[in-house]
Design an enzyme around this catalytic site. Structure first.
Site, short mmCIF file in Angstrom:
data_model
loop_
_atom_site.label_atom_id
_atom_site.label_comp_id
_atom_site.label_asym_id
_atom_site.label_seq_id
_atom_site.Cartn_x
_atom_site.Cartn_y
_atom_site.Cartn_z
CB THR A 23 -0.92 -0.03 1.24
OG1 THR A 23 -1.81 -1.12 1.08
CG2 THR A 23 -1.71 1.24 1.41
CB THR A 81 0.31 -3.86 6.23
OG1 THR A 81 -0.94 -3.85 5.53
CG2 THR A 81 0.92 -2.48 6.23
N1 ASP Z 1 -3.24 -4.00 2.13
C1 ASP Z 1 -1.88 -4.34 1.98
C2 ASP Z 1 -0.94 -3.29 2.50
O1 ASP Z 1 -1.27 -2.73 3.48
C3 ASP Z 1 -1.50 -4.83 0.67
C4 ASP Z 1 -0.26 -5.66 0.77
O2 ASP Z 1 0.00 -6.24 1.80
O3 ASP Z 1 0.50 -5.69 -0.20
O4 ASP Z 1 0.11 -3.00 1.98
#
Ligand code: ASP
Length: 335
Positions: free
Chosen positions: A16, A98
């Protein structure tokens, strides 16, 4: 005499933090849009870093973190070893999605041999969002990486001003900016509003495990699957994992780590027939799973207070060297 400025490598692995939404309020669908900042832009958007350290971006592939594979981990490990051991960087900051950040952090924590700071960070809101959190997370990660007190603490994770150790940190909320949590032990400290990095305690189990594993020349890690237990679970998933080539299986058992009787039968069968090693963990999210005499007799390993997906990382690394249950248990008791 002025202190020498730290030379910090920055590796963007995706997620993200360098993603773009379709609008400033796109906080949910941006992953599907697949739009990313050009590779050099994240660093360029945070000129304040120049007041903290010499930050140099080092190229790496950028993927959503749920798309990473163990081959990406091994490539990242080798890049970090080169930067820290041969190229003279004082520390490295890795930006990461994340979703699986805690798994990569624990993998690097276990596999790296350096005492220099390696700090992972990410973001809960894309770079285009109102109140995007990634820019400050990156600044705080660089502050932590440049801080002398960060040496010898293993890999660190910095999110939302908070510093966590790689072993305990886990994602605990799907969308909140305060998404990460140190479970049984809490955070180590903070990168705070006055620009200072303050630590309040030191995590144990930061000894370097790197020498325990046989990673030279490896392109993928041994397959280890996680099987979650629930009311009425039979042995089908366990037998399927073994049939797919798993050399280890982590059970995310109920309570302090209890598979169902049918799962127990399947575990005993595949251990006896194929030597697959079982590690017992809990689906509860906090607290230890312990190795009872009965488990030891059956050749099970207990995952201590590791989340099942982190036990999977340690079991997979352990299997590069041994599948002997007592030797693997020693690793779980140490790291
Ligand atoms: N929602 C995730 C992030 O916070 C996407 C990922 O892990 O690539 O980055």
């Amino acid at each position: 005499m002025t202190a020498r400025r730290s030379r910090i490598g920055l590796i963007l692995t995706g997620g993200t933090i360098d993603s773009l939404g379709l609008s400033r309020l796109d906080l949910g669908w941006y992953i599907e849009a697949g739009l990313k900042l050009p590779a050099a832009d994240l660093l360029a958007r945070v000129p304040e870093l120049d007041a903290i350290a010499d930050v140099e971006q080092v190229p790496f592939r950028r993927l959503p973190s749920h798309a990473l594979a163990s081959s990406d981990w091994l490539d990242l490990l080798r890049l970090l070893e080169t930067l820290l051991e041969q190229d003279g960087y004082d520390a490295v900051v890795v930006t990461h999605g994340t979703n699986t950040l805690e798994e990569t952090a624990y993998f690097l924590h276990l596999a790296l041999k350096t005492n220099k700071p390696v700090v992972l960070t990410g973001a809960m809101r894309p770079a285009s969002a109102v109140s995007a959190d990634g820019y400050l997370n990156l600044i705080n990660a660089v502050r932590v990486a440049a801080e002398p007190a960060s040496h010898g603490r293993g890999c660190l994770v910095v999110m939302n001003d908070t510093i966590f150790d790689a072993r305990h940190v886990t994602k605990a909320s799907t969308y909140r900016v305060e998404a990460f949590d140190g479970r049984d032990v809490g955070p180590l400290g903070f990168a705070d509003a006055d620009g200072r990095v303050v630590y309040y305690h030191r995590a144990d189990r930061t000894e370097r495990a790197g020498g325990e594993f046989a990673l030279a020349g490896l392109e993928v890690l041994p397959r280890v699957d996680v099987v979650v237990s629930y009311v009425g679970a039979d042995g089908a998933m366990i037998r399927a994992a073994a049939a797919a080539g798993a050399r280890g299986i982590v059970s995310a058992g109920t309570g302090a780590g209890r598979p169902t009787p049918a799962e127990d039968d399947a575990f005993d069968e595949i251990h006896r027939d194929s030597g697959v090693l079982m590690c017992l963990c809990s689906r509860v999210g906090s607290g230890r799973s312990v190795r009872s005499p009965g488990l030891a007799r059956r050749g099970f390993v207990a995952g201590d207070n590791l989340q099942p997906w982190k036990a999977r990382v340690l079991l997979s690394l352990a299997l590069t060297k041994t599948a002997e249950p007592d030797a693997v248990q020693r690793l779980f008791d140490t790291f």
